[in-house]
Design a protein around this motif. Structure first.
Motif, PDB file in Angstrom:
ATOM      1  N   TYR A  62      59.188  81.588  53.704  1.00  8.83           N
ATOM      2  CA  TYR A  62      59.546  82.744  54.866  1.00  8.83           C
ATOM      3  C   TYR A  62      59.924  82.733  56.205  1.00  8.83           C
ATOM      4  O   TYR A  62      59.677  81.820  56.807  1.00  8.83           O
ATOM      5  CB  TYR A  62      57.644  83.284  54.849  1.00  8.83           C
TER       6      TYR A  62
ATOM      7  N   PHE B  96      47.826  91.321  58.141  1.00 11.64           N
ATOM      8  CA  PHE B  96      49.863  91.660  56.973  1.00 11.64           C
ATOM      9  C   PHE B  96      48.580  92.771  55.425  1.00 11.64           C
ATOM     10  O   PHE B  96      47.883  91.542  55.415  1.00 11.64           O
ATOM     11  CB  PHE B  96      49.559  90.448  57.103  1.00 11.64           C
TER      12      PHE B  96
ATOM     13  N   GLN C 297      59.394  83.925  59.898  1.00  6.35           N
ATOM     14  CA  GLN C 297      58.414  85.204  61.405  1.00  6.35           C
ATOM     15  C   GLN C 297      59.321  84.797  62.912  1.00  6.35           C
ATOM     16  O   GLN C 297      58.848  83.722  63.434  1.00  6.35           O
ATOM     17  CB  GLN C 297      57.373  84.754  61.248  1.00  6.35           C
TER      18      GLN C 297
ATOM     19  N   PHE D  72      60.071  80.899  63.282  1.00  7.97           N
ATOM     20  CA  PHE D  72      58.867  80.331  62.858  1.00  7.97           C
ATOM     21  C   PHE D  72      59.226  80.358  61.059  1.00  7.97           C
ATOM     22  O   PHE D  72      58.943  80.872  60.671  1.00  7.97           O
ATOM     23  CB  PHE D  72      57.388  81.204  63.228  1.00  7.97           C
TER      24      PHE D  72
ATOM     25  N   PHE E 140      55.251  90.938  52.317  1.00  2.11           N
ATOM     26  CA  PHE E 140      54.390  91.552  53.314  1.00  2.11           C
ATOM     27  C   PHE E 140      54.269  93.150  54.402  1.00  2.11           C
ATOM     28  O   PHE E 140      55.704  93.294  53.711  1.00  2.11           O
ATOM     29  CB  PHE E 140      54.136  89.972  54.539  1.00  2.11           C
ATOM     30  N   GLY E 141      53.947  93.338  54.658  1.00  3.83           N
ATOM     31  CA  GLY E 141      53.505  94.868  55.225  1.00  3.83           C
ATOM     32  C   GLY E 141      54.240  94.335  56.611  1.00  3.83           C
ATOM     33  O   GLY E 141      54.487  93.679  57.031  1.00  3.83           O
ATOM     34  N   THR E 142      53.815  95.475  57.286  1.00  4.78           N
ATOM     35  CA  THR E 142      54.619  95.525  58.864  1.00  4.78           C
ATOM     36  C   THR E 142      53.506  94.878  59.916  1.00  4.78           C
ATOM     37  O   THR E 142      53.929  94.480  61.261  1.00  4.78           O
ATOM     38  CB  THR E 142      54.904  96.379  59.196  1.00  4.78           C
TER      39      THR E 142
ATOM     40  N   LYS F 126      56.509  89.698  64.755  1.00  3.31           N
ATOM     41  CA  LYS F 126      57.169  89.911  63.423  1.00  3.31           C
ATOM     42  C   LYS F 126      56.807  90.305  62.114  1.00  3.31           C
ATOM     43  O   LYS F 126      55.543  89.228  62.281  1.00  3.31           O
ATOM     44  CB  LYS F 126      58.285  89.822  63.124  1.00  3.31           C
ATOM     45  N   SER F 127      56.527  90.685  61.354  1.00  2.00           N
ATOM     46  CA  SER F 127      56.258  90.095  59.874  1.00  2.00           C
ATOM     47  C   SER F 127      56.819  88.897  59.414  1.00  2.00           C
ATOM     48  O   SER F 127      57.474  88.454  60.357  1.00  2.00           O
ATOM     49  CB  SER F 127      56.152  91.354  58.938  1.00  2.00           C
ATOM     50  N   LEU F 128      56.011  88.409  58.916  1.00  2.00           N
ATOM     51  CA  LEU F 128      56.652  87.746  57.208  1.00  2.00           C
ATOM     52  C   LEU F 128      57.720  88.105  56.674  1.00  2.00           C
ATOM     53  O   LEU F 128      57.589  89.031  56.178  1.00  2.00           O
ATOM     54  CB  LEU F 128      56.035  87.180  56.892  1.00  2.00           C
TER      55      LEU F 128
END
Lengths: 110, 114
Positions: free
Chosen positions: B36, A87, B38, B91, A100-102, B42-44
């Motif tokens: 965060y 990321f 998640q 998460f 954060f990025g994808t 997928k991203s955070l």
């Protein structure tokens, strides 16, 4: 708003070199970071670029071009253990929060 | 290096119950911590900034009454998921920045709501 785009998946073989790109749009810019995350684990810090140019840390290097709103992570001499998600992230202001990025899922094959 | 812990690492609960997740900085003080979420593959997504001694700052779209954050001391922040539902299964990861340094992430808490 802020957005960071990365390729969703990259596949490479052991010993090869792979580049993971990140393009970003942010309202402010305080530097670009890279994190590695193995499945089910916490993100771990890899590299940080505040200024244009290349930063090298062992097998990993990171590059930033602020004029192009673009950066990349370069992984050399790939090993199986490098299979993970990567990321890019930017600081969302002076508070240090990270956006954060994808994310890019890297699969290293024998 | 700096260490951030989270407890529990995994929790399964029934729909409608509340779940508390703790985030501790073990060897440094953190006036600010981040939470965060998640989802798989997928991203955070940043949920909120936890501020010691004051109210948390929530990101747009995050319900502050559902995700209660308390930063009780310079080493502890808690996230309480109230009236959890299956869509809250995710998460959850906290992080803490050390002054002038990178952020350190906790190992995460996997929440499953049945």
């Amino acid at each position: 708003g802020q957005s960071l785009e990365q390729p969703s998946e990259v596949t490479a073989v052991e010993g090869a070199i792979v580049q993971i790109n990140c393009t970003y749009q942010t309202s402010g810019f305080y530097g670009l970071s890279w994190y590695q995350q193995h499945d089910g684990g916490a993100p771990t810090f890899l590299s940080y670029n505040a200024l244009d140019g290349l930063e090298e840390t062992g097998r990993f290097s990171s590059f930033l071009s602020r004029s192009d709103s673009y950066g990349y992570l370069l992984l050399q001499e790939l090993q199986m253990k490098d299979s993970a998600s990567y990321f890019c992230a930017v600081k969302g202001g002076a508070t240090n929060k990270l956006i954060f990025g994808t994310g890019t899922l890297l699969a290293v094959q024998p | 290096g700096a260490v951030v812990s989270q407890h529990p690492s995994r929790v399964i609960c029934k729909s409608g119950t509340s779940v508390k997740i703790e985030c501790r900085s073990l060897d440094f003080q953190a006036t600010t911590m981040f939470w965060y979420r998640q989802f798989p593959k997928k991203s955070l997504m940043l949920m909120a900034t936890s501020n010691e001694g004051s109210k948390a700052t929530y990101e747009q779209g995050v319900e502050k009454d559902k995700f209660l954050i308390n930063h009780a001391s310079l080493t502890l922040s808690t996230l309480t998921v109230t009236s959890a539902h299956p869509e809250d299964s995710s998460f959850y990861i906290c992080s803490a920045p050390r002054a002038g340094d990178e952020q350190f992430f906790g190992p995460g808490t996997r929440l499953t709501v049945l």
